[in-house]
Write a protein that holds these residues in place. Structure first.
Motif, PDB file in Angstrom:
ATOM      1  N   GLN A 197       0.826  -1.220   0.000  1.00 11.78           N
ATOM      2  CA  GLN A 197       0.000   0.000   0.000  1.00 11.78           C
ATOM      3  C   GLN A 197       0.860   1.271   0.000  1.00 11.78           C
ATOM      4  OE1 GLN A 197      -3.068  -0.029   3.030  1.00 11.78           O
ATOM      5  NE2 GLN A 197      -3.409  -2.224   2.776  1.00 11.78           N
ATOM      6  N   GLY A 198       2.165   1.119  -0.032  1.00  6.17           N
ATOM      7  CA  GLY A 198       3.044   2.278  -0.145  1.00  6.17           C
ATOM      8  C   GLY A 198       3.326   3.000   1.162  1.00  6.17           C
ATOM      9  N   HIS A 199       3.006   2.381   2.294  1.00  6.45           N
ATOM     10  CA  HIS A 199       3.281   3.051   3.575  1.00  6.45           C
ATOM     11  C   HIS A 199       4.751   2.908   3.960  1.00  6.45           C
ATOM     12  CE1 HIS A 199      -0.972   3.523   4.075  1.00  6.45           C
ATOM     13  NE2 HIS A 199      -1.167   2.223   4.024  1.00  6.45           N
ATOM     14  N   GLN A 200       5.208   3.916   4.719  1.00  4.60           N
ATOM     15  CA  GLN A 200       6.529   3.804   5.355  1.00  4.60           C
ATOM     16  C   GLN A 200       6.272   3.211   6.738  1.00  4.60           C
ATOM     17  OE1 GLN A 200       8.848   7.497   5.500  1.00  4.60           O
ATOM     18  NE2 GLN A 200       9.232   7.018   7.660  1.00  4.60           N
ATOM     19  N   ILE A 201       6.854   2.053   7.019  1.00  7.47           N
ATOM     20  CA  ILE A 201       6.535   1.337   8.264  1.00  7.47           C
ATOM     21  C   ILE A 201       7.792   1.158   9.113  1.00  7.47           C
ATOM     22  CG2 ILE A 201       5.585  -0.792   9.250  1.00  7.47           C
ATOM     23  CD1 ILE A 201       3.960  -1.167   6.684  1.00  7.47           C
ATOM     24  N   LEU A 202       7.727   1.680  10.334  1.00  8.55           N
ATOM     25  CA  LEU A 202       8.833   1.494  11.281  1.00  8.55           C
ATOM     26  C   LEU A 202       8.425   0.427  12.291  1.00  8.55           C
ATOM     27  CD1 LEU A 202       9.811   5.211  12.028  1.00  8.55           C
ATOM     28  CD2 LEU A 202      11.176   3.530  10.776  1.00  8.55           C
ATOM     29  N   ILE A 203       9.321  -0.533  12.529  1.00  6.99           N
ATOM     30  CA  ILE A 203       9.027  -1.547  13.552  1.00  6.99           C
ATOM     31  C   ILE A 203      10.174  -1.590  14.554  1.00  6.99           C
ATOM     32  CG2 ILE A 203       7.560  -2.975  12.081  1.00  6.99           C
ATOM     33  CD1 ILE A 203       9.888  -4.821  11.582  1.00  6.99           C
ATOM     34  N   SER A 204       9.810  -1.904  15.799  1.00 13.37           N
ATOM     35  CA  SER A 204      10.862  -1.947  16.825  1.00 13.37           C
ATOM     36  C   SER A 204      11.675  -3.233  16.670  1.00 13.37           C
ATOM     37  CB  SER A 204      10.254  -1.812  18.223  1.00 13.37           C
ATOM     38  OG  SER A 204       9.293  -2.794  18.456  1.00 13.37           O
ATOM     39  N   PRO A 205      12.918  -3.239  17.166  1.00 19.40           N
ATOM     40  CA  PRO A 205      13.821  -4.362  16.905  1.00 19.40           C
ATOM     41  C   PRO A 205      13.477  -5.633  17.665  1.00 19.40           C
ATOM     42  CG  PRO A 205      14.941  -2.648  18.178  1.00 19.40           C
ATOM     43  CD  PRO A 205      13.567  -2.148  17.911  1.00 19.40           C
TER      44      PRO A 205
END
Ligand SMILES: NC(=O)c1ccc[n+]([C@@H]2O[C@H](COP(=O)([O-])OP(=O)(O)OC[C@H]3O[C@@H](n4cnc5c(N)ncnc54)[C@H](OP(=O)(O)O)[C@@H]3O)[C@@H](O)[C@H]2O)c1
Length: 255
Positions: A22-30
């Protein structure tokens, strides 16, 4: 949209996979590192960052932590008033979240299930969340609830999955006892139940499906009568959640 996920366990993995493409910028924790690495390799736009960065650089923050971890971790993070926070944690109330995520104010709680990875997942939410609708509404069934108590009741109802699956496995095992073929028996039972379930059940379709299976003296009606006590057990089991889920007593539930 810039989306951040705190906690990288089973439900984050499912939601991130459901957002793929969907073109989102996704940040995930480590944490957990293995899952974080898998998701960043698998889903375009996923980057691993520490919790502070996840919150600082996201428009929408998903709280996918265990409650006992959340109460320690959230107060130190840089939430902003213009952020949306969506919690999937089953046991942290909206009031508590407002404290933990201050000064963020647009906060909602939803209850995703792992099939959100592929779509078709029911998503009860309270209060209404236009952001949740925009992100997941096209492929899933967003059901806005009138109160936090109504939302919590969905948690109780979601526990139905396990006893239903146990019944299906019992029937498959019984069938395999005659066919000698476990895989085929499970395939038959799963496909049979699936084809009776209405896609949306929007207008009394569950009751209509049951009515079609109620021929007097038929096998369905006979088995249902034999299992009638199980329906009382089910209601008793659900009522057993009232205190744990803050639902009040049954009389209150019907008013
Ligand atoms: N799974 C479901 O079907 C489901 C459905 C609806 C709601 N929920 C709710 O979603 C929440 C998460 O459930 P889950 O099943 O995804 O649990 P989970 O697989 O145990 O994931 C929890 C995650 O939190 C991480 N974590 C621990 N401490 C952290 C910290 N200080 N900072 C950042 N992340 C940290 C864990 O990393 P480590 O592994 O490294 O400790 C793990 O990745 C729970 O509140 C649960 O009630 C789950």
């Amino acid at each position: 949209m810039r989306l951040g996920f705190l906690g990288t366990g089973e439900i984050t993995a499912a939601m991130v996979r459901g957002l793929a493409g969907q073109g989102h910028q996704i940040l995930i924790s480590p944490r957990n590192p293995t899952m974080a690495a898998t998701l960043s390799a698998e889903v375009a736009g996923v980057t691993i960052a520490d919790n502070e960065t996840v919150v600082a650089e996201s428009d929408v923050v998903f709280l996918c932590l265990l409650a006992r971890v959340a109460v320690d971790v959230l107060p130190g993070l840089p939430f902003r008033p213009d952020q949306t926070v969506l919690s999937v944690m089953v046991d942290v109330s909206l009031d508590r979240l407002r404290d933990l995520c201050a000064p963020a104010r647009d906060i909602a709680i939803t209850i995703p299930l792992p099939p959100i990875a592929v779509g078709g997942c029911p998503l009860p939410v309270y209060p209404r969340s236009p952001v949740l609708e925009a992100l997941f509404g096209a492929r899933n069934l967003v059901l806005t609830q009138p109160s936090e108590r109504a939302l919590n009741a969905h948690l109780g109802a979601s526990a139905l999955c396990s006893p239903i699956l146990a019944q299906l496995l019992t029937a498959a095992d019984w069938l395999a006892g005659y066919t000698g073929e476990t895989v085929g028996a499970e395939a038959y039972i799963a496909a049979m139940i699936r084809c009776y379930l209405p896609a949306q059940a929007a207008e009394g379709e569950l009751a209509a499906a049951l009515q079609k299976l109620s021929t007097e003296g038929g096998l369905n009606a006979t088995l249902r009568a034999a299992m009638a006590p199980a329906l009382d057990d089910l209601r008793r089991g659900l009522d057993g959640f009232q205190t744990r889920l803050g639902l009040g007593n049954e009389g209150e539930a019907r008013t």
